[in-house]
Design a protein around this motif. Structure first.
Motif, short mmCIF file in Angstrom:
data_model
loop_
_atom_site.label_atom_id
_atom_site.label_comp_id
_atom_site.label_asym_id
_atom_site.label_seq_id
_atom_site.Cartn_x
_atom_site.Cartn_y
_atom_site.Cartn_z
N ALA A 38 2.16 7.71 -4.78
CA ALA A 38 2.13 8.17 -5.55
C ALA A 38 3.48 7.11 -6.67
O ALA A 38 3.63 7.48 -7.74
N SER A 39 4.22 7.83 -5.49
CA SER A 39 5.93 7.24 -6.08
C SER A 39 5.70 5.13 -6.45
O SER A 39 6.20 5.56 -7.96
N ARG A 40 5.19 5.06 -6.30
CA ARG A 40 4.84 3.59 -5.86
C ARG A 40 3.67 3.31 -7.46
O ARG A 40 3.44 2.56 -8.05
N ALA A 41 2.64 4.11 -7.80
CA ALA A 41 1.27 4.56 -8.07
C ALA A 41 2.03 4.39 -9.30
O ALA A 41 2.19 3.59 -10.41
N LEU A 42 2.86 5.73 -9.50
CA LEU A 42 3.92 5.28 -11.17
C LEU A 42 4.61 4.40 -10.96
O LEU A 42 4.80 4.64 -12.39
N ALA A 43 4.89 3.73 -10.45
CA ALA A 43 5.88 2.68 -10.63
C ALA A 43 5.51 1.54 -11.46
O ALA A 43 6.12 0.38 -11.66
N GLY A 44 3.73 1.69 -11.02
CA GLY A 44 3.05 0.33 -11.97
C GLY A 44 3.59 -0.63 -10.30
O GLY A 44 2.90 -1.71 -11.14
N ASP A 45 3.85 -0.42 -8.89
CA ASP A 45 3.76 -1.41 -8.17
C ASP A 45 2.38 -1.79 -7.75
O ASP A 45 1.48 -1.08 -8.42
N ASP A 46 2.15 -2.69 -6.93
CA ASP A 46 0.59 -3.06 -6.42
C ASP A 46 -0.09 -2.38 -5.46
O ASP A 46 0.14 -2.89 -3.95
N VAL A 47 -0.10 -0.54 -5.50
CA VAL A 47 -0.76 0.08 -4.63
C VAL A 47 -2.07 0.30 -4.95
O VAL A 47 -1.96 0.23 -5.88
N GLY A 48 -2.72 0.84 -3.51
CA GLY A 48 -4.45 1.27 -4.20
C GLY A 48 -5.74 0.65 -5.20
O GLY A 48 -4.82 -1.02 -5.16
N THR A 49 -6.32 0.96 -6.41
CA THR A 49 -7.02 0.71 -6.45
C THR A 49 -6.83 0.78 -7.89
O THR A 49 -6.56 1.79 -8.69
N TRP A 50 -6.89 -0.37 -8.83
CA TRP A 50 -6.02 -0.36 -10.49
C TRP A 50 -8.11 -1.00 -11.32
O TRP A 50 -8.58 -1.53 -10.57
N PHE A 51 -8.43 0.56 -12.01
CA PHE A 51 -9.43 0.59 -12.47
C PHE A 51 -8.93 -0.10 -14.10
O PHE A 51 -8.52 1.23 -15.05
N ALA A 52 -9.34 -0.86 -14.21
CA ALA A 52 -8.94 -0.73 -15.97
C ALA A 52 -10.04 -0.31 -17.19
O ALA A 52 -11.07 0.46 -16.74
N VAL A 53 -9.26 -0.09 -18.47
CA VAL A 53 -10.71 0.24 -19.26
C VAL A 53 -11.09 -0.75 -19.69
O VAL A 53 -11.62 -1.40 -19.93
N THR A 54 -12.62 0.53 -19.98
CA THR A 54 -13.82 -0.48 -20.36
C THR A 54 -13.98 -0.26 -21.41
O THR A 54 -15.64 -0.91 -21.87
N GLY A 55 -13.73 0.81 -21.88
CA GLY A 55 -14.38 1.61 -23.24
C GLY A 55 -13.09 2.42 -24.26
O GLY A 55 -12.28 2.33 -23.55
N ARG A 56 -13.64 2.55 -25.59
CA ARG A 56 -12.36 2.98 -25.94
C ARG A 56 -12.09 4.58 -25.99
O ARG A 56 -13.19 5.08 -25.88
N ARG A 57 -11.13 4.93 -26.98
CA ARG A 57 -11.17 6.46 -26.87
C ARG A 57 -12.34 7.30 -27.72
O ARG A 57 -12.73 6.55 -28.93
N THR A 58 -12.90 7.78 -27.17
CA THR A 58 -13.76 8.17 -27.59
C THR A 58 -14.20 9.93 -28.62
O THR A 58 -12.59 10.53 -27.91
#
Length: 377
Positions: free
Chosen positions: A246-266
């Motif tokens: 969790a700590s590394r994820a919140l820091a933006g480190d390269d852990v886990g899987t990143w799901f990029a945005v696919t749509g706009r705020r609706t």
């Protein structure tokens, strides 16, 4: 800030929703693991001290209630609700004590699907979250299992977390589970590989997902992918990883899987239609109509409707099913008793039948597209 466009941007996200599953908060006996809870709280408290706002969506109410009641995993709704009733207070008490060690206050927010189905409830929940965050409180959100029914419920906290991310206008969603990311097959199977990034549904084409998840939880990887789809489709990026990361994820480190945005705020209305509205029936539509309501963003006319399922009234939410599956949801303008006589007819034919001002069966303003993929094999 705008939604992070890369994993490293997550370190600067001002408002984050963090969801932790039951499997990350329980021990081998299925009971609440207080040490794991305290570890997570320490990470979130560090984020708060850095000036970031955190909304915690936490499972674990049923797990917390098992010990005092001397029960195993409940198998019926009534027992599950009773166990959640006992456990929810204990769970929040644990969070209250753990955050207090960091001079932080928590506020309990219990939601049902009805709170998102009814737009006034949605607005009230949104205002409550905004005020809690403005006061420096850490909201702890869970589904109100004690009163939710099988008919109207989120079903799992992954989906709830995705909807809360929109409700809270979050910059990002972090899903914490018992595996360190999305794998292209069962993680225990030799040769499977971590999927580091998902930028479109095409990246999931070779991913094999099976099973529900832990015995104590209601979700699994399928529900996490559904949650990621809901969030990214409405402009909110997602990181999926394990609770120890969790700590590394919140820091933006390269852990886990990143799901990029696919749509706009609706809008809240379209998100409600797509993911929270109670579906009363189905309209089967031809390929031309499916293209019109998706690619063309057009209203659904009677000419494109080939059949229907269920009983519903004008104004109810229905699914639109094309030749390849569900493509949209919307509010229907006619009841199920009226529609059979209209199927396949053009507006001119409807006028000949006596309908002087035929309406669209589902107007484009009352439509929300649904992008889904069969993930379980």
């Amino acid at each position: 800030m705008n939604a992070p466009t890369s994993r490293s941007d997550l370190a600067r996200a001002r408002r984050i929703v963090v969801k932790v599953g039951s499997s990350s908060l329980t021990g081998a006996d299925g009971r609440l693991d207080v040490a794991a809870l305290r570890d997570l709280v320490s990470v979130l408290a560090t984020a708060r001290r850095a000036g970031r706002q955190v909304v915690l969506v936490s499972s674990g109410a049923i797990a917390a209630g098992l010990g005092p009641l001397g029960l195993g995993r409940p198998r019926d709704l009534a027992t599950a609700q009773a166990t959640a009733s006992v456990g929810q207070g204990l769970l929040v008490a644990r969070y209250t004590a753990a955050f207090a060690e960091h001079d932080l206050t928590v506020g309990q927010v219990l939601l049902t699907a009805g709170d998102l189905i009814r737009r006034q409830h949605y607005a009230n929940a949104q205002r409550a979250l905004e005020r809690l965050l403005a006061l420096g409180v850490v909201p702890v959100v869970n589904e109100n299992d004690t009163v939710a029914t099988d008919e109207v419920r989120f079903g799992d906290n992954d989906r709830l977390a995705a909807l809360v991310s929109h409700l809270a206008r979050a910059d990002a969603l972090v899903l914490l589970t018992d595996v360190d990311g999305l794998y292209d097959g069962p993680p225990s199977q030799p040769g499977t590989r971590l999927v580091p990034e998902v930028t479109s549904p095409a990246d999931l084409a070779a991913v094999e997902v099976t099973g529900r998840g832990s015995d104590i939880g209601t979700g699994g990887m399928v529900t996490k992918l559904d949650a990621a789809s809901i969030a990214t489709g409405s402009g909110i990026p997602v990181v999926l990883t394990s609770a120890p990361n969790a700590s590394r994820a919140l820091a933006g480190d390269d852990v886990g899987t990143w799901f990029a945005v696919t749509g706009r705020r609706t809008s809240a209305r379209r998100l409600w239609l797509a993911h929270a509205a109670q579906i009363r029936g189905r309209l089967h539509i031809d390929a031309g109509a499916a293209r019109a309501v998706t690619d063309g963003k057009r209203s659904l006319l009677a000419a494109g409707v080939t059949g229907l399922d269920g009983e519903f009234e004008a104004g109810d939410a229905v699914e639109l099913v094309g030749p390849d599956g569900v493509v949209a949801r919307g509010l229907v303008a006619y009841g199920s008793a009226e529609l059979p006589a209209m199927l396949g007819k053009s507006s001119a034919q409807l006028r000949e039948d006596g309908d002087a001002l035929p309406r669209a069966v589902v107007h484009r303003d009352d439509l929300a597209q649904v992008h889904r993929r069969a993930l379980a094999r």
